[in-house]
Design a protein around this motif. Structure first.
Motif, PDB file in Angstrom:
ATOM      1  N   PRO A   1       0.830  -1.214   0.000  1.00 31.63           N
ATOM      2  CA  PRO A   1       0.000   0.000   0.000  1.00 31.63           C
ATOM      3  C   PRO A   1       0.860   1.259   0.000  1.00 31.63           C
ATOM      4  O   PRO A   1       1.947   1.281   0.582  1.00 31.63           O
ATOM      5  CB  PRO A   1      -0.798  -0.120   1.310  1.00 31.63           C
ATOM      6  CG  PRO A   1      -0.777  -1.585   1.634  1.00 31.63           C
ATOM      7  CD  PRO A   1       0.554  -2.077   1.143  1.00 31.63           C
ATOM      8  N   ALA A   2       0.392   2.295  -0.643  1.00 31.01           N
ATOM      9  CA  ALA A   2       1.139   3.554  -0.707  1.00 31.01           C
ATOM     10  C   ALA A   2       1.320   4.131   0.696  1.00 31.01           C
ATOM     11  O   ALA A   2       0.426   4.054   1.537  1.00 31.01           O
ATOM     12  CB  ALA A   2       0.389   4.554  -1.595  1.00 31.01           C
ATOM     13  N   SER A   3       2.498   4.675   0.961  1.00 33.49           N
ATOM     14  CA  SER A   3       2.841   5.304   2.245  1.00 33.49           C
ATOM     15  C   SER A   3       2.775   4.335   3.426  1.00 33.49           C
ATOM     16  O   SER A   3       2.584   4.763   4.572  1.00 33.49           O
ATOM     17  CB  SER A   3       1.909   6.507   2.520  1.00 33.49           C
ATOM     18  OG  SER A   3       1.965   7.444   1.473  1.00 33.49           O
ATOM     19  N   SER A   4       2.895   3.046   3.164  1.00 38.64           N
ATOM     20  CA  SER A   4       2.831   2.063   4.248  1.00 38.64           C
ATOM     21  C   SER A   4       4.206   1.814   4.885  1.00 38.64           C
ATOM     22  O   SER A   4       4.307   1.189   5.936  1.00 38.64           O
ATOM     23  CB  SER A   4       2.269   0.736   3.735  1.00 38.64           C
ATOM     24  OG  SER A   4       3.101   0.200   2.716  1.00 38.64           O
TER      25      SER A   4
END
Length: 208
Positions: free
Chosen positions: A45-48
């Protein structure tokens, strides 16, 4: 991904030598991915991910199942040259097994190699002049491997193996036959000899 721990260790060694900032490490690490590792990273997931420790921990948890476990040193004792196996094929198979075990010293590797060996000429040579290292042993074995190639090219290798086997089986059969005859001689009862009856001829003295 066979060994995620080894992959991360190699990557960190290179980056630590250059004193690279954590942010740069996070961006550089995915560049080392191939195949399934690259697919895994693309699905995060993005920014995970906030730092390299979090990225490396996630990476290890996902791929740790693919880590290759080493065999114990005793595994080498199961590698034996088969009756119809060439010396070259045995050496290849043994060297492959060595790569699958935990670290073992040269002496252990040499000993297990000779235990599994089924080449009388090479066994005699190694007994007469023991090798000083595994490299020395393989150098000696190369001479006999070349000899096998020459015999194979002349069509004599199979005949030699067959003759050795037949000779071994013949000796066993001779011992068995000798034993059977001895046993039969001891167990058979004495057979009485048949008496021969002679008919006396009576003739007058003047006719003789």
């Amino acid at each position: 991904m066979k060994d995620p721990l080894d992959h991360i260790g190699a990557f960190k060694t290179i980056l630590n030598l250059q004193q690279t900032p954590d942010e740069v490490i996070c961006r550089s690490f995915p560049a080392t991915f191939r195949g399934v590792a690259r697919v895994w990273f693309s699905k995060l997931p993005a920014s995970s991910i906030e730092n390299f420790k979090q990225l490396s921990d996630s990476f290890i948890r996902h791929f740790i199942g693919g880590q290759q476990h080493k065999r114990p040193t005793s595994f080498l004792l199961t590698v034996r040259q088969q009756e119809w196996e060439s010396l070259r094929d045995y050496v290849k198979r043994f060297n492959k097994a060595v790569l699958e075990i935990d670290e073992a010293d040269d002496q252990v590797i040499m000993t297990t190699f000779q235990v599994g060996l089924n080449n009388p000429d090479l066994i005699f040579s190694l007994g007469k002049m023991p090798p000083t290292s595994m490299t020395d042993l393989l150098f000696k074995a190369q001479k006999y491997m070349n000899g096998e190639v020459s015999l194979t090219a002349k069509g004599l290798m199979g005949k030699r193996k067959k003759d050795e086997t037949n000779e071994s089986h013949g000796k066993k059969r001779d011992r068995k036959d000798s034993y059977s005859e001895t046993k039969a001689g001891k167990s058979s009862p004495n057979i009485p000899r048949k008496k021969t009856n002679f008919t006396l001829l009576v003739m007058p003295a003047d006719k003789i």
